[in-house]
Scaffold this active site. Structure first.
Site, PDB file in Angstrom:
ATOM      1  N   ASP A  30     -13.264  16.883  42.080  1.00 31.24           N
ATOM      2  CA  ASP A  30     -13.791  15.602  41.549  1.00 31.24           C
ATOM      3  C   ASP A  30     -14.877  15.524  42.591  1.00 31.24           C
ATOM      4  OD1 ASP A  30     -12.965  13.392  39.778  1.00 31.24           O
ATOM      5  OD2 ASP A  30     -14.140  12.622  41.189  1.00 31.24           O
ATOM      6  N   ASP A  55     -18.927  19.085  43.278  1.00 30.72           N
ATOM      7  CA  ASP A  55     -20.143  18.540  42.290  1.00 30.72           C
ATOM      8  C   ASP A  55     -20.384  19.718  41.567  1.00 30.72           C
ATOM      9  OD1 ASP A  55     -22.607  18.030  41.411  1.00 30.72           O
ATOM     10  OD2 ASP A  55     -23.479  17.036  42.961  1.00 30.72           O
ATOM     11  N   VAL A  56     -19.983  19.625  40.300  1.00 29.22           N
ATOM     12  CA  VAL A  56     -20.103  20.595  39.279  1.00 29.22           C
ATOM     13  C   VAL A  56     -21.596  21.031  39.041  1.00 29.22           C
ATOM     14  CG1 VAL A  56     -17.898  20.001  38.358  1.00 29.22           C
ATOM     15  CG2 VAL A  56     -20.071  19.072  37.290  1.00 29.22           C
ATOM     16  N   SER A 134     -17.524  15.398  23.179  1.00 27.56           N
ATOM     17  CA  SER A 134     -17.472  14.026  22.759  1.00 27.56           C
ATOM     18  C   SER A 134     -17.782  13.858  21.446  1.00 27.56           C
ATOM     19  CB  SER A 134     -18.335  13.108  23.539  1.00 27.56           C
ATOM     20  OG  SER A 134     -18.244  11.674  22.971  1.00 27.56           O
ATOM     21  N   TYR A 147     -26.596  11.638  27.114  1.00 29.54           N
ATOM     22  CA  TYR A 147     -25.029  11.956  26.886  1.00 29.54           C
ATOM     23  C   TYR A 147     -24.969  12.690  25.600  1.00 29.54           C
ATOM     24  CZ  TYR A 147     -19.941  10.979  26.729  1.00 29.54           C
ATOM     25  OH  TYR A 147     -18.666  10.833  26.933  1.00 29.54           O
ATOM     26  N   LYS A 151     -23.260  16.237  25.388  1.00 34.16           N
ATOM     27  CA  LYS A 151     -22.116  16.581  24.698  1.00 34.16           C
ATOM     28  C   LYS A 151     -22.242  17.733  23.437  1.00 34.16           C
ATOM     29  CE  LYS A 151     -19.148  14.303  27.058  1.00 34.16           C
ATOM     30  NZ  LYS A 151     -18.197  15.059  28.061  1.00 34.16           N
TER      31      LYS A 151
END
Length: 239
Positions: A30, A55-56, A134, A147, A151
């Site tokens: 995270d 940090d992905v 999502s 977003y 997604k």
């Protein structure tokens, strides 16, 4: 051993808990290390769960996360790409920075994780990757061009990766949660929450544990003949 990104709160925390409850050893990656450490305290102790800042968006940091996880608990069996954030605004008002940030965290972060995990899993001929998309990636939401695009991209990434990795014994599936009770949705105005709940045939908001249980299913041998699947967990919304 399982790694869950964005596992410090909300759906990610519920996923980490469900995996621990099933006997997995879990590493929470995270961006908020303090929150991840609090999650560890909630879920048990460091004999079963660890925290690591990640940090992905940074592939090198993702590799460090997986290195740390494997040093602690052995080979990677399960990766859940869950990390995410929102920067909502209508397209007219949205900044390029907010668009880039959301796409980078969700889509590039999922790609970084899928690529890094697959490289390790293919050596052993087994492994499971679960990507959290999502319903916004299916229908689009006003104020979420960033977003929704990210997604939706996760769905395409999941299917392409599943085709590339199936012959190596690696399964890649995705989940599209609907309206779930999380800190993010709790911050919405009450009339918006009521409006969204009214669109759900089951008549209620979902619980993070209901997403987590589907992750457990996809991570287990119960779904051994499933790859490239996208499961909607939304109470029937947007059928």
């Amino acid at each position: 051993m399982a790694v869950v990104t964005g596992g410090a709160q909300g759906i990610g925390l519920a996923i980490a808990k469900a995996l621990v409850d099933q006997g997995a050893r879990v590493v929470i990656g995270d961006a908020n290390l303090d929150a991840a450490r609090r999650a560890v305290e909630e879920l048990g102790d460091e004999s079963v769960v660890r925290a690591h800042r990640c940090d992905v968006r940074d592939s090198a940091l993702f590799e460090q996360l997986l290195d740390t996880a494997e040093e602690a608990f052995g080979p990677l069996d399960i990766l859940v790409n869950n990390a995410g954030l929102t920067r909502d605004a209508t397209m007219r008002k949205m900044s390029e920075e907010d668009f880039d940030t959301v796409v980078a965290v969700h889509l590039k972060g999922t790609w970084n994780g899928t690529r890094a995990a697959a490289a390790r899993m293919r050596e052993r001929g087994t492994g499971v990757i679960v990507n959290i998309s999502s319903m916004s990636g299916k229908v689009g939401n006003v104020g979420q061009t960033n977003y929704s695009a990210a997604k939706a991209g996760i769905v395409g990434l999941t299917k392409a990766a599943a085709k590339e990795l199936a012959h190596k014994g690696i399964r890649v599936n995705a989940i599209q949660p609907g309206f779930i009770a999380t800190p993010m949705t709790a911050a919405m105005p009450e009339h918006i929450k009521q409006q969204k709940a009214a669109e759900i045939p089951m008549g209620r908001v979902g619980d993070p544990a209901e997403i987590a249980s589907v992750v457990v299913f996809l991570a287990s041998d119960m779904s051994s003949y499933m790859t490239g699947a996208v499961l909607e967990v939304a109470g029937g919304r947007f059928m």
